[in-house]
Write a protein that holds these residues in place. Sequence first.
Motif: not given
Ligand code: CMP
Length: 449
Positions: A355, A407, A374, A444, A392-396, A383-384, A447-448, A403-405
């Motif tokens: 990602i 991977v 990540a 998550r 992972f990848g669930e936020i988007a 981050y982790s 944490v970010r 995507r917030t990060a």
């Molecule tokens: P998404 O934003 O879709 O794509 C990047 C992914 O990295 C994000 O979803 C999370 O699943 C994962 N991610 C982002 N921040 C963290 C975190 N602090 N800890 C673990 N996983 C994270």
Amino acid sequence: MPSLHPESRLLIVWEALIVLVTLYNCFTIPFRIAFNATISKNWFLLDHLADLILIIDIFLRFHISYITEGELIKDKDKISINYRKTDFKPNLIASLPLDIFVYLFLPQASLILMGLCRIPRLLRFPQCFLIFRKWDNNVYFNSGVVRMFELFIIVFLIDHWVACLWFFIGNLTGQSGESWLQGDNLHLENTTTQYLYSLYWSITTLTTVGYGDITPQNNIELIFTFMVMFLGVSLYAFVIGNVVAVISSLDASKNRFRDKLGQIQSYMWERKIPPSLQKNILDYYQYMWEYNRDVSLDFYFLDELPHSIKTRVYCYLYQELLEKVPIFQDAEPCFIEDLVIKLKPRILPPHDYVIRENQMGHEMYFVKRGQLQAFSEKTGKVYSLLVAGSFFGEIALLYNSRRTASVKTLTYCELFVLYKEDFDKVLENYPQFSEKVKKIAEQRHQVRE
Ligand code: CMP
């Protein structure tokens, strides 16, 4: 009595018994004739038990349905007509108790004559091969094992029959001339030693040209030896050809994989792919082979299966993943069944981006094996560490956002991908799962920040 299905388990067991009895006869009858062996009470009982099984089989065959032109024939009359036209007569002749008549009416008859009376039992031998063919076509049997067993039987019985004939001829010709039996170098005290020497001669002459320690002593033995040598050449060409075919079919997936690798290597060579990249590609296939054998085949054939069977197969195949991912642990069975069928496997090499931060997201991932990281590409903050059982990848997907990060894989990774449209369906139908995923996504996010 209802008719038995030709593929029924009971019949398979019964046919295995028929094979055993036939092989027993193929071994003992020539042995007793050639070695004029006396029969103890136990062997006598065994002989008649074997005969009884063959007689029961004659009657049982009238109750076994058969398949012709894709149709199962259960009708008693048709079964009977078909059986009478095929195996009934040879089976009847094979079971004639001629030896009992000789025993009752000619008590002083020789053991050889008694043995000769049992020769019709060998008429059952070709039927063993029909049974082997049936096992070979039965999906519950390993066809390689069946064919190896068949080959072993052929080779052993030919060796055995040649040994018996060699001794028999030696015995006959030894009465008048000089036979190897009377040679000074051999001390053949008892039947077992005589048999073992004969078998030794038969195996060495069939496989090579013999060692020369047991040699033909007269013209008849010489002619017989020539014939055995000729037989040996064709027998071992046949055996080696078959063994090679069986062994290569036993390892079919390895051969398929080798073919594929050959094509890839020639493609890389023709396209002049840089050596370092070639190494990455080959390492990837090496990993695929070590951990997954040929996964592509799995998914090709699974697609053909009915939905219910396919779901059960996926549940079994993904058991490892399902046990590792905490959010699946106390999920309802229907949720698991619904989800597994939507997961798609993906294998990635080390140091590969799965990602990229800020890109649009269309899928989420579950980790079956391997480690990922990540992190933020802007700040470099990690981050982790994502290990087996993480997702992972669930936020988007949840927030329809970027995507917030990023991977990245740290090792070889085996992942399962869930695409957005499937993810949305699962969230809609299973609110419990949806809540758990949302809770983790929020943590998550925090944490970010
Ligand atoms: P998404 O934003 O879709 O794509 C990047 C992914 O990295 C994000 O979803 C999370 O699943 C994962 N991610 C982002 N921040 C963290 C975190 N602090 N800890 C673990 N996983 C994270």
